[in-house]
Enzyme design. Sequence first.
Site, PDB file in Angstrom:
ATOM      1  N   HIS A 374       0.820  -1.057   0.106  1.00 20.31           N
ATOM      2  CA  HIS A 374      -0.224   0.024  -0.149  1.00 20.31           C
ATOM      3  C   HIS A 374       0.752   1.201   0.073  1.00 20.31           C
ATOM      4  O   HIS A 374       2.091   1.266   0.463  1.00 20.31           O
ATOM      5  CB  HIS A 374      -1.014   0.016   1.101  1.00 20.31           C
ATOM      6  CG  HIS A 374      -2.279  -0.763   0.980  1.00 20.31           C
ATOM      7  ND1 HIS A 374      -3.371  -0.481   0.741  1.00 20.31           N
ATOM      8  CD2 HIS A 374      -2.473  -2.216   1.089  1.00 20.31           C
ATOM      9  CE1 HIS A 374      -4.259  -1.037   0.568  1.00 20.31           C
ATOM     10  NE2 HIS A 374      -3.538  -2.496   0.873  1.00 20.31           N
ATOM     11  N   PRO A 375       0.322   2.266  -0.641  1.00 19.64           N
ATOM     12  CA  PRO A 375       1.462   3.428  -0.877  1.00 19.64           C
ATOM     13  C   PRO A 375       1.027   4.211   0.692  1.00 19.64           C
ATOM     14  O   PRO A 375      -0.051   4.257   1.184  1.00 19.64           O
ATOM     15  CB  PRO A 375       0.717   4.233  -2.110  1.00 19.64           C
ATOM     16  CG  PRO A 375      -0.781   3.962  -2.011  1.00 19.64           C
ATOM     17  CD  PRO A 375      -0.698   2.387  -1.442  1.00 19.64           C
ATOM     18  N   SER A 391      -6.235   3.324  -5.757  1.00 21.05           N
ATOM     19  CA  SER A 391      -5.733   4.305  -4.665  1.00 21.05           C
ATOM     20  C   SER A 391      -5.866   5.762  -5.037  1.00 21.05           C
ATOM     21  O   SER A 391      -6.104   6.528  -4.299  1.00 21.05           O
ATOM     22  CB  SER A 391      -4.386   4.149  -4.669  1.00 21.05           C
ATOM     23  OG  SER A 391      -4.176   2.561  -4.146  1.00 21.05           O
ATOM     24  N   ALA A 393      -8.297   7.184  -6.608  1.00 20.48           N
ATOM     25  CA  ALA A 393      -9.609   7.400  -6.655  1.00 20.48           C
ATOM     26  C   ALA A 393     -10.076   7.549  -5.260  1.00 20.48           C
ATOM     27  O   ALA A 393     -10.939   8.282  -4.899  1.00 20.48           O
ATOM     28  CB  ALA A 393     -10.607   6.534  -7.512  1.00 20.48           C
ATOM     29  N   GLU A 394      -9.622   6.456  -4.428  1.00 21.75           N
ATOM     30  CA  GLU A 394      -9.927   6.651  -2.954  1.00 21.75           C
ATOM     31  C   GLU A 394      -9.378   7.714  -2.215  1.00 21.75           C
ATOM     32  O   GLU A 394      -9.792   8.533  -1.625  1.00 21.75           O
ATOM     33  CB  GLU A 394      -9.239   5.346  -2.391  1.00 21.75           C
ATOM     34  CG  GLU A 394      -9.984   3.760  -2.871  1.00 21.75           C
ATOM     35  CD  GLU A 394      -9.257   2.895  -2.700  1.00 21.75           C
ATOM     36  OE1 GLU A 394      -9.875   1.629  -3.182  1.00 21.75           O
ATOM     37  OE2 GLU A 394      -8.081   2.767  -2.346  1.00 21.75           O
ATOM     38  N   GLN A 395      -7.854   7.956  -2.517  1.00 18.96           N
ATOM     39  CA  GLN A 395      -7.167   9.124  -2.146  1.00 18.96           C
ATOM     40  C   GLN A 395      -7.983  10.430  -2.149  1.00 18.96           C
ATOM     41  O   GLN A 395      -8.137  11.542  -1.551  1.00 18.96           O
ATOM     42  CB  GLN A 395      -5.804   9.362  -2.367  1.00 18.96           C
ATOM     43  CG  GLN A 395      -5.115   7.976  -1.568  1.00 18.96           C
ATOM     44  CD  GLN A 395      -3.749   8.489  -1.375  1.00 18.96           C
ATOM     45  OE1 GLN A 395      -3.445   9.364  -1.128  1.00 18.96           O
ATOM     46  NE2 GLN A 395      -2.861   7.318  -1.305  1.00 18.96           N
ATOM     47  N   PHE A 426       0.765   3.360   7.131  1.00 23.79           N
ATOM     48  CA  PHE A 426      -0.338   3.719   7.638  1.00 23.79           C
ATOM     49  C   PHE A 426      -1.475   3.257   6.896  1.00 23.79           C
ATOM     50  O   PHE A 426      -1.513   3.901   5.612  1.00 23.79           O
ATOM     51  CB  PHE A 426      -0.517   5.079   8.116  1.00 23.79           C
ATOM     52  CG  PHE A 426      -1.869   5.548   8.790  1.00 23.79           C
ATOM     53  CD1 PHE A 426      -2.231   5.073  10.072  1.00 23.79           C
ATOM     54  CD2 PHE A 426      -2.855   6.379   7.931  1.00 23.79           C
ATOM     55  CE1 PHE A 426      -3.527   5.393  10.618  1.00 23.79           C
ATOM     56  CE2 PHE A 426      -3.924   6.395   8.732  1.00 23.79           C
ATOM     57  CZ  PHE A 426      -4.363   6.160   9.836  1.00 23.79           C
ATOM     58  N   ALA A 429      -8.950   3.095   5.196  1.00 24.83           N
ATOM     59  CA  ALA A 429     -10.058   2.990   4.390  1.00 24.83           C
ATOM     60  C   ALA A 429     -10.668   4.371   3.953  1.00 24.83           C
ATOM     61  O   ALA A 429     -11.485   4.726   4.795  1.00 24.83           O
ATOM     62  CB  ALA A 429     -11.360   2.186   4.606  1.00 24.83           C
ATOM     63  N   VAL A 430      -9.811   5.338   3.063  1.00 26.53           N
ATOM     64  CA  VAL A 430      -9.905   6.537   2.987  1.00 26.53           C
ATOM     65  C   VAL A 430     -11.457   6.889   2.706  1.00 26.53           C
ATOM     66  O   VAL A 430     -11.900   8.120   3.239  1.00 26.53           O
ATOM     67  CB  VAL A 430      -9.112   7.117   2.180  1.00 26.53           C
ATOM     68  CG1 VAL A 430      -7.672   7.202   2.812  1.00 26.53           C
ATOM     69  CG2 VAL A 430      -9.101   6.755   0.829  1.00 26.53           C
TER      70      VAL A 430
END
Length: 473
Positions: A374-375, A391, A393-395, A426, A429-430
């Site tokens: 994970h980034p 990732s 889209a989620e961020q 860290f 689930a953003v």
Amino acid sequence: MAEAPPRYPRDFHGHGADRPDAAWPGGARIAVSFVLNYEEGGENCLLHGDAASEAFLSEIVGAAPWPGQRHWNMESIYDYGARAGFWRLHRLFTQTDVPVTVYGVATALARSPAQVEAMQQANWEIASHGLKWIDYKDHTTAQEAADMDTAIALHTQVTGARPLGWYTGRCSENTVALAAERGFDWISDTYDDDLPYWAEIGERDQLILPYTLDCNDMRFATPQGFNSGDQFFAYLRDSFDALYAEGAAGSPAMMSIGLHCRLIGRPGRVQALRRFIDYVQGHEGVWCARRIDIARHWAATHPHQHKARPSQMDETAFVDAFGGVFEHSPWVAQSAWRLELGPAHDSVCGVHAALCRVFRAAAPEARLAVLTAHPDLAGKLAAARRLTADSTAEQASAGLDALTDAERTRFEALNTAYTGKHGFPFIIAVKDHHKDGILRAFERRIGNDTEAEFAEACRQVERIARLRLEAML
């Protein structure tokens, strides 16, 4: 390409927690289907070419077949159903204007022309109940198929029309598939739901109308069944009340009532059925319908929708579809494909359950590899636009692509401190948060011990997987 492991055929998911709105005509709260099984003259009997007499569903509880002999008492009990019970029920249903579906055994119909004429004059649906009312569990597929074809032909000759619905009853594991091959509008050889549903059988989209063995007068002739009409009425009433209440709450269902001329047609039982019909007709929002009417409504209102069926995918397709759900860890999907998958896994929760099983069973170092894949949040990869599409889209959904300089500096400092302490980035689930809440969680969790954080990070990875699947399926 690897060979697919055995797939589990039974479907424990069905319509799921939120069953579809049946949208019964007129906004009805419940659909009620009265089914009359016409079997008299189609049961096991030496006169019908069978090896022994009938032993099932009569007043002779616990009867055994008599090989090579006619059972005069058994025959006469069945005869009563045709001679007296049928006409008593015909009068009741026609006087109360209740539509009926008949499950007609083809050979029984052929031996009862007056009853068939009365069914047709009352506009009852006459569905097929097979060629003979016998048990097919030990028949070969070819034998059962041949009997089906003969039943359809005889039914058509006797009634003047091909049957649109099918119910064998004493069926084999092949019955539903064989019936589907013959193109029926509906099949009722299941007892697994309170609503119709579609089944993909071979190349056919088959509508299934589940039947009942509990709201069924057959329990007058079985151990621990109904001993009196009052018990039958009470059970039907309570079943109706439960489904009617569900319909009033916005989840209308279907109630089937199974009847037999030689059982409920007895004077000491028919009054219970009369009371139940009166009870049903005393309620608003009840649709009493033939099964063909229910089938046509469902087909028009809820036509079958072809959806992805993960349990039926080959390994390449499954991994292509779900290999990125756990970040840069296609091995999770590869291992999940090898599990015992079935219809219950053809959903968001089903695929998620399979993927999580694999992840949870993996060695700690394998799960750690998933975490480290994970980034960082709002880190260098994000700035360089090198995140996966998921990732990115989620961020962005949490506003992490639009940070102030101060916020970016804070995230960078926390990323460095967290990874330095725990050995993995860290993870949160953003999509469940906004940047302010993420920062607060970051600052709170950084002080946890690594074991606790490892467990929390794994839970967050599973949550991220769930959100990704919800977006996909």
